[in-house]
Structure formats: structure tokens, C-alpha cells
Design a protein around this motif. Structure first.
Motif, PDB file in Angstrom:
ATOM      1  N   UNK A 228       0.802  -1.232   0.000  1.00  0.00           N
ATOM      2  CA  UNK A 228       0.000   0.000   0.000  1.00  0.00           C
ATOM      3  C   UNK A 228       0.829   1.274   0.000  1.00  0.00           C
ATOM      4  N   UNK A 229       2.163   1.163   0.019  1.00  0.00           N
ATOM      5  CA  UNK A 229       3.018   2.354  -0.019  1.00  0.00           C
ATOM      6  C   UNK A 229       4.197   2.084  -0.948  1.00  0.00           C
ATOM      7  N   UNK A 230       4.994   3.111  -1.144  1.00  0.00           N
ATOM      8  CA  UNK A 230       6.184   2.964  -1.995  1.00  0.00           C
ATOM      9  C   UNK A 230       7.415   2.608  -1.167  1.00  0.00           C
ATOM     10  N   UNK A 231       7.234   2.416   0.131  1.00  0.00           N
ATOM     11  CA  UNK A 231       8.363   2.089   1.001  1.00  0.00           C
ATOM     12  C   UNK A 231       8.869   0.676   0.715  1.00  0.00           C
ATOM     13  N   UNK A 232      10.146   0.449   1.061  1.00  0.00           N
ATOM     14  CA  UNK A 232      10.761  -0.858   0.881  1.00  0.00           C
ATOM     15  C   UNK A 232      11.295  -1.381   2.204  1.00  0.00           C
ATOM     16  N   UNK A 233      11.481  -2.678   2.251  1.00  0.00           N
ATOM     17  CA  UNK A 233      12.104  -3.298   3.416  1.00  0.00           C
ATOM     18  C   UNK A 233      12.990  -4.441   2.933  1.00  0.00           C
ATOM     19  N   UNK A 234      14.054  -4.691   3.640  1.00  0.00           N
ATOM     20  CA  UNK A 234      14.947  -5.806   3.302  1.00  0.00           C
ATOM     21  C   UNK A 234      14.512  -7.031   4.090  1.00  0.00           C
ATOM     22  N   UNK A 235      14.202  -8.087   3.393  1.00  0.00           N
ATOM     23  CA  UNK A 235      13.737  -9.311   4.062  1.00  0.00           C
ATOM     24  C   UNK A 235      14.651 -10.468   3.701  1.00  0.00           C
ATOM     25  N   UNK A 236      14.711 -11.424   4.625  1.00  0.00           N
ATOM     26  CA  UNK A 236      15.511 -12.629   4.405  1.00  0.00           C
ATOM     27  C   UNK A 236      14.811 -13.518   3.374  1.00  0.00           C
ATOM     28  N   UNK A 237      15.586 -14.227   2.577  1.00  0.00           N
ATOM     29  CA  UNK A 237      15.008 -15.176   1.620  1.00  0.00           C
ATOM     30  C   UNK A 237      14.570 -16.477   2.303  1.00  0.00           C
ATOM     31  N   UNK A 238      14.943 -16.603   3.578  1.00  0.00           N
ATOM     32  CA  UNK A 238      14.521 -17.799   4.320  1.00  0.00           C
ATOM     33  C   UNK A 238      13.015 -17.733   4.579  1.00  0.00           C
ATOM     34  N   UNK A 239      12.291 -18.751   4.138  1.00  0.00           N
ATOM     35  CA  UNK A 239      10.836 -18.797   4.304  1.00  0.00           C
ATOM     36  C   UNK A 239      10.495 -19.535   5.596  1.00  0.00           C
ATOM     37  N   UNK A 240       9.889 -18.802   6.537  1.00  0.00           N
ATOM     38  CA  UNK A 240       9.479 -19.413   7.805  1.00  0.00           C
ATOM     39  C   UNK A 240       8.262 -20.299   7.584  1.00  0.00           C
ATOM     40  N   UNK A 241       7.288 -19.757   6.884  1.00  0.00           N
ATOM     41  CA  UNK A 241       6.034 -20.460   6.574  1.00  0.00           C
ATOM     42  C   UNK A 241       5.612 -20.101   5.168  1.00  0.00           C
ATOM     43  N   UNK A 242       4.838 -20.992   4.550  1.00  0.00           N
ATOM     44  CA  UNK A 242       4.241 -20.679   3.252  1.00  0.00           C
ATOM     45  C   UNK A 242       2.744 -20.944   3.311  1.00  0.00           C
ATOM     46  N   UNK A 243       2.061 -20.556   2.261  1.00  0.00           N
ATOM     47  CA  UNK A 243       0.619 -20.771   2.210  1.00  0.00           C
ATOM     48  C   UNK A 243       0.228 -22.235   2.264  1.00  0.00           C
ATOM     49  N   UNK A 244       1.170 -23.130   1.970  1.00  0.00           N
ATOM     50  CA  UNK A 244       0.874 -24.571   2.024  1.00  0.00           C
ATOM     51  C   UNK A 244       0.542 -25.028   3.435  1.00  0.00           C
ATOM     52  N   UNK A 245       0.964 -24.266   4.425  1.00  0.00           N
ATOM     53  CA  UNK A 245       0.722 -24.652   5.825  1.00  0.00           C
ATOM     54  C   UNK A 245      -0.609 -24.132   6.371  1.00  0.00           C
ATOM     55  N   UNK A 246      -1.371 -23.402   5.534  1.00  0.00           N
ATOM     56  CA  UNK A 246      -2.646 -22.860   5.989  1.00  0.00           C
ATOM     57  C   UNK A 246      -3.755 -23.911   5.932  1.00  0.00           C
ATOM     58  N   UNK A 247      -4.531 -23.996   6.999  1.00  0.00           N
ATOM     59  CA  UNK A 247      -5.715 -24.849   7.000  1.00  0.00           C
ATOM     60  C   UNK A 247      -6.958 -24.056   6.625  1.00  0.00           C
ATOM     61  N   UNK A 248      -7.029 -22.797   7.106  1.00  0.00           N
ATOM     62  CA  UNK A 248      -8.209 -21.985   6.852  1.00  0.00           C
ATOM     63  C   UNK A 248      -7.844 -20.511   6.975  1.00  0.00           C
ATOM     64  N   UNK A 249      -8.617 -19.689   6.297  1.00  0.00           N
ATOM     65  CA  UNK A 249      -8.453 -18.233   6.398  1.00  0.00           C
ATOM     66  C   UNK A 249      -9.825 -17.597   6.251  1.00  0.00           C
ATOM     67  N   UNK A 250     -10.162 -16.660   7.131  1.00  0.00           N
ATOM     68  CA  UNK A 250     -11.479 -16.029   7.129  1.00  0.00           C
ATOM     69  C   UNK A 250     -11.343 -14.544   7.449  1.00  0.00           C
ATOM     70  N   UNK A 251     -12.194 -13.695   6.845  1.00  0.00           N
ATOM     71  CA  UNK A 251     -12.188 -12.273   7.210  1.00  0.00           C
ATOM     72  C   UNK A 251     -12.815 -12.089   8.590  1.00  0.00           C
ATOM     73  N   UNK A 252     -12.259 -11.211   9.384  1.00  0.00           N
ATOM     74  CA  UNK A 252     -12.774 -10.954  10.738  1.00  0.00           C
ATOM     75  C   UNK A 252     -12.674  -9.459  11.046  1.00  0.00           C
ATOM     76  N   UNK A 253     -13.394  -9.049  12.063  1.00  0.00           N
ATOM     77  CA  UNK A 253     -13.311  -7.673  12.560  1.00  0.00           C
ATOM     78  C   UNK A 253     -12.592  -7.714  13.900  1.00  0.00           C
ATOM     79  N   UNK A 254     -11.451  -7.026  13.994  1.00  0.00           N
ATOM     80  CA  UNK A 254     -10.696  -6.977  15.240  1.00  0.00           C
ATOM     81  C   UNK A 254     -11.424  -6.054  16.217  1.00  0.00           C
ATOM     82  N   UNK A 255     -11.907  -6.620  17.323  1.00  0.00           N
ATOM     83  CA  UNK A 255     -12.729  -5.861  18.267  1.00  0.00           C
ATOM     84  C   UNK A 255     -11.925  -4.771  18.980  1.00  0.00           C
ATOM     85  N   UNK A 256     -10.614  -4.973  19.103  1.00  0.00           N
ATOM     86  CA  UNK A 256      -9.785  -3.998  19.826  1.00  0.00           C
ATOM     87  C   UNK A 256      -9.487  -2.767  18.967  1.00  0.00           C
ATOM     88  N   UNK A 257      -9.142  -3.005  17.712  1.00  0.00           N
ATOM     89  CA  UNK A 257      -8.749  -1.889  16.837  1.00  0.00           C
ATOM     90  C   UNK A 257      -9.855  -1.482  15.874  1.00  0.00           C
TER      91      UNK A 257
END
Length: 517
Positions: A228-257
Motif C-alpha cells: 500500500x506504499x512505496x516504502x521498501x524493506x529488506x527481508x531474508x530469503x529464508x521462508x518461515x512459513x508458506x501458504x501450504x501450511x494454511x488450514x483456513x483463512x477467514x475475514x474478521x473484525x478486530x474488536x480492539x482496533x
């Protein structure tokens, strides 16, 4: 013989009545679930969107070769075989060796039992091209290997495209292969394809990686932009997790924020990795990367061992819903580009329906007039049979909730012509039999019996053509062949059961009458 038992008469009557009721469900609403089915209208009748997607297999080929590059380096290092200048260039792995090791390496590549490459058993000889010239090796996929890789990517992409479209709830989508790197998507009733295009155009390759300032990270680093911005960040190429490890994903409303987020749940392996990464990375930023762009990079405050979390990034509820859908359906094996798109408006679809129905009505009325004029009472029997034949055909299509297209209507019109042709053959044969046989019952029975071979030959050859068209043709041709094939069976049933029954009932009461036909 011209004889129908009471059981056969009742069966024919009930069967015809059932199909008439089922066909009528397209015009009326019934409470019964079985009678509440309808024929679906295709893209050319209902209107909708047509998309032709092309799979870009270049990243897949490069990824496979990159994996092979790493394997070659490690394998020959363990064998104490020195290779130099190992690199990947223009979809080729290139490396050089000393004379002492050249034959050994050739033997390793040519050995089908070699564990040189974990992918190698799937790409055995004739699927990897290995060329040696002046002690320099060039390794690449052969033409056959490229075809197999493209076919595999297409199969995976087809399934994921189907999942994404099914999640949206589009009615009767038509998703087909085209060649070995294209997918055709037809979405009847959808006249605004922007959301679909957005969903299908995203690879949805999700990874979790640490933000790092250490340029000497052992896994390597890369600069990525925020979504959403033009800013950049340097990230490691090491992948901690990938989408293959997802069981489910759902939209939610964060009650705190009071912010829309995407909550996710990980599988057992993913939860273990995520827990370990968050326990050792407290205070670090964990970048959530989707298709090469950072969605968000929250700071890890505590260990997350529950196997669930949230992705935030200034989402609207619609964008959060779409992201959750993409993550649930899985990542595409390769990027896809929309190379052709068409939108058929409902007005054009209605025009097609009207044109098809007018053609069917005109053809049907002309046939009815001709048959009645030519054969009188037997022409009336034929006309009644034609109407019942149409109900049988539409009833069968309704039971399977088939999709009717404009070519399908053409198949129905051709069915009417073939049904008339069968009756004409029978009646003309009966006329010939009446010249030599004074007994009406015997003449009519002989007419039906002796014309059977010609009728079956004509219908069987047409059926074979319809079967070939169905399995070899594309969407519109399939619609034509399907209605034509079903129409052949309903025609034979209506001619030899319904029309013959009505003929028997009339001839039996007028068996002494001369000049019946």
C-alpha cells in the motif's frame, strides 16, 4: 407384432407423464425437490463473461532448475567432485569441470539409478538435455520435459481456478483446458468480471519471512515493496512459513482496533514452525509477503504457539474476503495472464434465446403442417409424438440440470427433423406393404419391422458422430452433440413406443377400413 400389454401401455403413459412434469418445472415452480430442477442457460443465452487465461511457466521452469542447481552443487560436493562457475542462465544450468571429473559427471547424469536430483525420477532420459562441450556442461529441460511440466502446471492451475470460482458461488461456470498452457473460463450470468479478473490474476503465493538489516544473511536477502506504499524493506530469503501450511483463512473484525483483518489457522507442521520462529524472533519484524509484496510486517511481541494468527493491512471487508478466499484456495503454480476477455450482455443473450425459439417454432410448425397434410390421422399421431419427444428431451436435460447453449438449441431442432424422418420411413414402408397385403394389422406390423434396420442405421451413425463431437469438440460443440445424442434416444423411444402405441390403438379399431394411409 402390433400388440401392447396393459403393463407396457401403463409404463409408457406414466413415463411420458413424468418427463412432461419434469420439463414443465422450467416454466413453473414446484415444492417437490425432484420437480424443482431447471435447465441452466449457457453464456450465449444468459449473458456473462468469457476469459481466456495463459499460464506463464517461465518462473516454474526457473524454480525447478534453481532447485536442481542447489542439488548439483551439494551432490558433487559430497562426492568430492569439483565443479566451477555453476550458474543458471537462460533456462540452462551451466558449469565447468576439469578433465579428471568429466567422465564421472557424465556417468552420474546418465545413471538412471542416481539420486543426483530428487526431481530426476520424474524427468528421466529424454526429459533432461545434458550437453557437454569443451568441459562445460549445459543442463536444461528437453521438449518432452517442458511439455510435462506445462501439463502439470495446467492441471494444478485448473483445480485452483475452479476452487476460487466455486468459493464465489458463480452459477454453472465452464472451466476448460486449452492446449497445455491455457485455461478457458465461462461465467454465465456474470456481467461484471472485474472481481473475478482480480482473483484469477493473483498467484496468491504467501510467505512469512523476517525483516533483516543484515546484508550477509546466510540465506540471502532481497528488497520488497509494501503493498500500500512505496516504502521498501529488506527481508531474508529464508521462508518461515508458506501458504501450504494454511488450514483456513477467514475475514474478521478486530474488536480492539475495529479493523478488518484476515485470521488464519495453521496445520500441525505450520503451527510448530510458527511457534519456534516467534519464540526465537521476539522483537523482530515478521514480514507477511503476498506475491512479492509486503502486506504487513508486525513486530513479534510474544511466542505464538496456538497455530493461529491475524493478517492486517488496512483491508476493506471485501478485500479481506478476497484475500481469505485466495489463501484458502491455494497458490497458483505459475502466474496467469488474461489474454482474451469478452462480456456478453443479457440483452444479447435474450436476442439469442428469441432467435433460437423462433427458429424452433417455425421449423416445428412447418413440420407439423407437412406431416398432417401428407399422412392425415397418422400425421396427427406423429405430431403428438414429436411434442412428447421434445418433453422427453427437455426432461432429461432438466434432470441433469444441463447447460443449454445456442448450439444446443440447434441440436434440438435437428432432433425434430430426425424424428420426422423416422416416421416418414415407417409410413412409406407401410404404404408399400399395403399394396401386397390386404390385412391392415399385418401390413402395419411389417412396415414397422422392415423399416427398423434403416432407422437404426441412420440413428446409430448419427449417434457415433455425436459421441466423437462430444469428446473431441469444445464447449459449444459439446452442447450441440449432447442434445443431439440424447435426442436420438428419445426419438427411438417415441417412434417405437409412443407413436407405435397410438398407431396400434387406431388401426385396431379400424382394421377393416381401406385406405388407412
Amino acid at each position: 407384432m402390433l400388440y401392447f400389454s396393459k403393463l407396457r401401455i401403463i409404463t409408457i403413459f406414466l413415463l411420458s407423464l413424468v418427463f412432461i412434469l419434469i420439463a414443465s418445472s422450467n416454466l413453473f415452480n414446484f415444492d417437490n425437490k425432484f420437480l424443482n430442477k431447471k435447465i441452466n442457460l449457457g453464456l450465449d443465452l444468459q449473458g456473462g463473461s468469457y476469459l481466456l487465461l495463459e499460464i506463464d511457466n517461465t518462473p516454474v521452469i526457473e524454480q525447478k532448475l534453481q532447485n536442481l542447481t542447489t542439488t548439483i552443487r551439494n551432490y558433487f560436493k559430497e562426492k568430492n567432485i569439483r565443479i566451477k562457475n555453476l550458474k543458471l542462465l537462460d533456462q540452462q544450468i551451466i558449469f565447468s569441470v576439469d578433465d579428471d571429473f568429466k567422465q564421472t559427471i557424465l556417468d552420474e547424469f546418465n545413471n538412471q539409478e542416481s539420486d543426483l536430483n530428487p526431481y530426476y525420477p520424474r524427468f528421466k532420459k529424454h526429459q533432461l538435455d545434458i550437453i557437454e562441450k569443451d568441459n562445460i556442461f549445459y543442463v536444461s529441460f528437453s521438449d518432452q520435459g517442458i511439455v510435462k511440466l506445462k501439463t502439470s502446471s495446467q492441471d494444478q492451475a485448473l483445480e485452483i481456478v475452479r476452487r476460487r470460482i466455486d468459493e464465489i458461488g458463480t452459477n454453472e461456470p465452464n472451466i476448460l483446458k486449452r492446449g497445455n498452457d491455457r485455461i478457458l473460463v465461462e461465467l454465465p450470468g456474470l456481467d461484471d468480471p472485474m472481481r473475478i479478473k482480480s482473483l484469477l490474476g493473483k498467484t496468491a503465493n504467501l510467505t512469512f519471512r523476517f525483516v533483516t538489516n543484515n546484508q550477509e544473511d546466510s540465506f540471502g536477502t532481497e528488497k520488497l515493496k509494501y503493498a500500500d506504499t512505496s516504502e521498501e524493506a529488506t527481508v531474508s530469503k529464508r521462508i518461515i512459513l508458506s501458504g501450504d501450511n494454511l488450514l483456513d483463512a477467514q475475514p474478521r473484525m478486530n474488536s480492539e482496533t475495529n479493523e478488518t483483518v484476515v485470521s488464519f489457522t495453521l496445520d500441525r507442521v505450520g503451527a510448530k514452525r510458527f511457534g519456534k520462529a516467534t519464540s526465537t524472533g521476539i522483537g523482530k519484524q515478521l514480514a507477511i509477503v503476498l506475491d512479492g509484496k509486503i502486506i504487513s510486517a508486525p513486530v513479534i511481541r510474544d511466542t505464538i504457539a496456538s497455530g493461529s494468527g491475524q493478517i492486517s493491512g488496512g483491508f476493506t471487508f471485501q478485500s479481506a474476503t478476497d484475500l481469505a478466499l485466495l489463501l484458502r484456495s491455494g497458490a497458483l503454480p505459475a502466474p496467469m495472464n488474461i489474454i482474451e476477455e469478452r462480456t456478453v450482455g443479457p440483452d444479447l443473450g435474450q436476442d439469442s434465446i428469441n432467435a433460437g425459439m423462433i427458429a424452433l417454432a417455425i421449423g416445428f410448425v412447418l413440420v407439423i403442417i407437412f406431416i398432417f397434410t401428407k399422412y392425415k390421422i397418422f400425421g396427427l399421431i406423429t405430431n403428438v409424438t414429436l411434442i412428447i419427444n421434445l418433453f422427453l428431451l427437455i426432461g432429461i436435460l432438466t434432470i441433469f440440470e444441463a447447460t443449454l447453449t445456442l448450439p444446443g438449441i440447434a441440436g434440438i431442432i435437428l432432433t425434430v427433423g430426425m424424428a420426422v424422418d423416422a416416421n416418414v420411413l415407417i409410413f412409406e414402408r407401410i404404404k408399400e406393404e399395403l399394396k401386397n397385403e390386404k390385412n391392415n394389422l399385418i401390413a402395419f406390423d411389417s412396415g414397422y419391422t422392415k423399416s427398423r434396420t434403416a432407422i437404426l442405421d441412420a440413428n446409430i451413425t448419427t449417434l457415433l458422430a455425436a459421441i466423437i463431437l462430444f469428446f473431441m469438440g469444445s464447449g459449444p460443440i459439446k452442447g450441440f452433440s449432447l442434445t443431439l445424442g440424447i435426442g436420438i434416444f428419445t426419438t427411438l423411444f417415441s417412434v417405437y413406443f409412443i407413436a407405435r402405441l397410438l398407431t396400434v390403438l387406431y388401426v385396431s379399431k379400424n382394421k377393416e377400413k381401406e385406405g388407412l394411409i
